[in-house]
Design an enzyme around this catalytic site. Sequence first.
Site, PDB file in Angstrom:
ATOM      1  N   ASP A  15       0.922  -0.906  -0.190  1.00 11.86           N
ATOM      2  CA  ASP A  15      -0.469   0.011   0.014  1.00 11.86           C
ATOM      3  C   ASP A  15       0.749   1.680   0.242  1.00 11.86           C
ATOM      4  OD1 ASP A  15      -2.682  -1.305   0.218  1.00 11.86           O
ATOM      5  OD2 ASP A  15      -2.111  -1.711   2.189  1.00 11.86           O
ATOM      6  N   GLY A  17       1.875   3.295  -2.741  1.00 13.33           N
ATOM      7  CA  GLY A  17       1.807   3.694  -4.620  1.00 13.33           C
ATOM      8  C   GLY A  17       2.693   3.027  -4.951  1.00 13.33           C
ATOM      9  N   LYS A  18       2.648   1.729  -5.497  1.00 15.54           N
ATOM     10  CA  LYS A  18       3.574   1.552  -6.329  1.00 15.54           C
ATOM     11  C   LYS A  18       2.257   1.360  -7.855  1.00 15.54           C
ATOM     12  CE  LYS A  18       3.229  -3.277  -4.994  1.00 15.54           C
ATOM     13  NZ  LYS A  18       3.034  -2.835  -3.542  1.00 15.54           N
ATOM     14  N   HIS A  45      -4.514  -1.673  -6.030  1.00 20.20           N
ATOM     15  CA  HIS A  45      -3.888  -0.663  -6.680  1.00 20.20           C
ATOM     16  C   HIS A  45      -4.275   0.760  -7.621  1.00 20.20           C
ATOM     17  CE1 HIS A  45       0.134  -3.289  -7.879  1.00 20.20           C
ATOM     18  NE2 HIS A  45       0.041  -4.001  -6.331  1.00 20.20           N
TER      19      HIS A  45
HETATM   20  P1  IMP Z   1      -3.860 -12.466   2.087  1.00 22.11           P
HETATM   21  O1  IMP Z   1      -2.506 -13.254   0.825  1.00 22.11           O
HETATM   22  O2  IMP Z   1      -5.468 -11.830   1.218  1.00 22.11           O
HETATM   23  O3  IMP Z   1      -4.209 -13.936   2.269  1.00 22.11           O
HETATM   24  O4  IMP Z   1      -3.808 -11.691   3.097  1.00 22.11           O
HETATM   25  C1  IMP Z   1      -2.784 -12.423   3.732  1.00 22.11           C
HETATM   26  C2  IMP Z   1      -2.651 -11.118   4.653  1.00 22.11           C
HETATM   27  O5  IMP Z   1      -1.583 -10.548   4.029  1.00 22.11           O
HETATM   28  C3  IMP Z   1      -3.143  -9.944   5.237  1.00 22.11           C
HETATM   29  O6  IMP Z   1      -2.367  -9.614   6.887  1.00 22.11           O
HETATM   30  C4  IMP Z   1      -3.253  -9.218   4.676  1.00 22.11           C
HETATM   31  O7  IMP Z   1      -4.028  -7.625   5.360  1.00 22.11           O
HETATM   32  C5  IMP Z   1      -1.854  -8.593   3.738  1.00 22.11           C
HETATM   33  N1  IMP Z   1      -1.958  -8.408   2.257  1.00 22.11           N
HETATM   34  C6  IMP Z   1      -2.367  -9.029   1.415  1.00 22.11           C
HETATM   35  N2  IMP Z   1      -2.427  -8.449   0.387  1.00 22.11           N
HETATM   36  C7  IMP Z   1      -2.525  -7.285   0.372  1.00 22.11           C
HETATM   37  C8  IMP Z   1      -2.177  -5.492  -0.085  1.00 22.11           C
HETATM   38  O8  IMP Z   1      -2.421  -5.726  -1.431  1.00 22.11           O
HETATM   39  N3  IMP Z   1      -1.702  -4.681   0.642  1.00 22.11           N
HETATM   40  C9  IMP Z   1      -1.607  -4.528   1.973  1.00 22.11           C
HETATM   41  N4  IMP Z   1      -1.897  -6.270   2.721  1.00 22.11           N
HETATM   42  C10 IMP Z   1      -2.464  -7.384   1.564  1.00 22.11           C
END
Ligand code: IMP
Length: 347
Positions: A15, A17-18, A45
């Site tokens: 998160d 801003g890529k 994104h």
């Molecule tokens: P999952 O990959 O959706 O199963 O999530 C596993 C962990 O990675 C959780 O803590 C999510 O909040 C975090 N997470 C997954 N995708 C993102 C993202 O794009 N940005 C920030 N955190 C993420």
Amino acid sequence: MNMGALILCDALWGDSGKGKISAYLCRKHDAKYCIRAGTGTNAGHSVYEGNKLFKLRQLPCGFLNDKTVVMVGSGVAVDPQVFLDEVKEYGLRSRAKVDFRCPIITEEYRLAESRDSSLSEIGSTKSGTGYTLAQFRLRKAKQARDIPELKDYLADVAEEANNACEAGEKVIVECSQGTMLSLALSPDYPYVTSDNCTAIAAADDAGLNWRAIEDVFMVVKALPTRVGKGPLPYEMSVQEIEKRRLAEYGVVTGRPRRKASQIDMRILKYVSMLNAPSKIALTFCDHYDPDITGANSKTQLTPKILKLIREIEETTRAKVVIAETGKDLNNIIDLSESSDRIPRALV
Ligand code: IMP
Ligand code: MG
């Protein structure tokens, strides 16, 4: 001009801003391809241009450059409906491709993930990505080539990308999430995502060979955030976040993001060891120092931001070449243009 692949990875918990940096670099270099890497549709994104907000979960934000062809690398889990919806919404029929080997997120995997209580516990986005990648490893998942609706978009992304780099074209790889969410490299397991999110993992998701890599661009968020559980050093209270008007919400889930008051330099050093960045983009500078909001010239760099830049350069051993100062695509200071990057008087 140098040519080859530029890998855009995130230093911390995502998160950062890529998407916006990717759109900026695709335009700056008029990139031939922008390839989405990372685990799947769990990451959102987004990028603003004027008042228009572009939100994407499957395709990379590099589509904002009209000539760039956007592709999904074979290591990324694909949700066909999300892919097709984004193609339609942003008019990308003629310039969107998906690797024929991408594993497919099905309704069944999404439901299984949303019912999984241990994944709820770690704060999963429940996009079905983790289940899909697990089934892929068991050789049970379908691939993009098995889905009739994707037929017109299939490509060998690895082959096209390596050939383009070999021919001296610019390829930008837009990774998702962040290094500290890496499955096998973050110390925070189980509070991690379903694969690694380092620069090398991103190159692997795209199928790029090492010789094609020209730059590793690491995005560092000036005030780091984390969604879901897991350690976050220097975490601010909800009250402080609100008082300072720094609240942020997830693109995919709408969840409020936890936020830190500063970067933990020991962690930055660790992720720099893993990624060996050649360049740094420092984002959310306006959250760190409101006085820089909206700036787009290096003469507007504030003493507070300059001090942070110096500290980050010492820790990462790479130059900060981009400072992002606000939401709009124009709110960027490009420090790479001249050797006299920082006004002497301010140092
Ligand atoms: P999952 O990959 O959706 O199963 O999530 C596993 C962990 O990675 C959780 O803590 C999510 O909040 C975090 N997470 C997954 N995708 C993102 C993202 O794009 N940005 C920030 N955190 C993420
Ligand atoms: Mg991968």
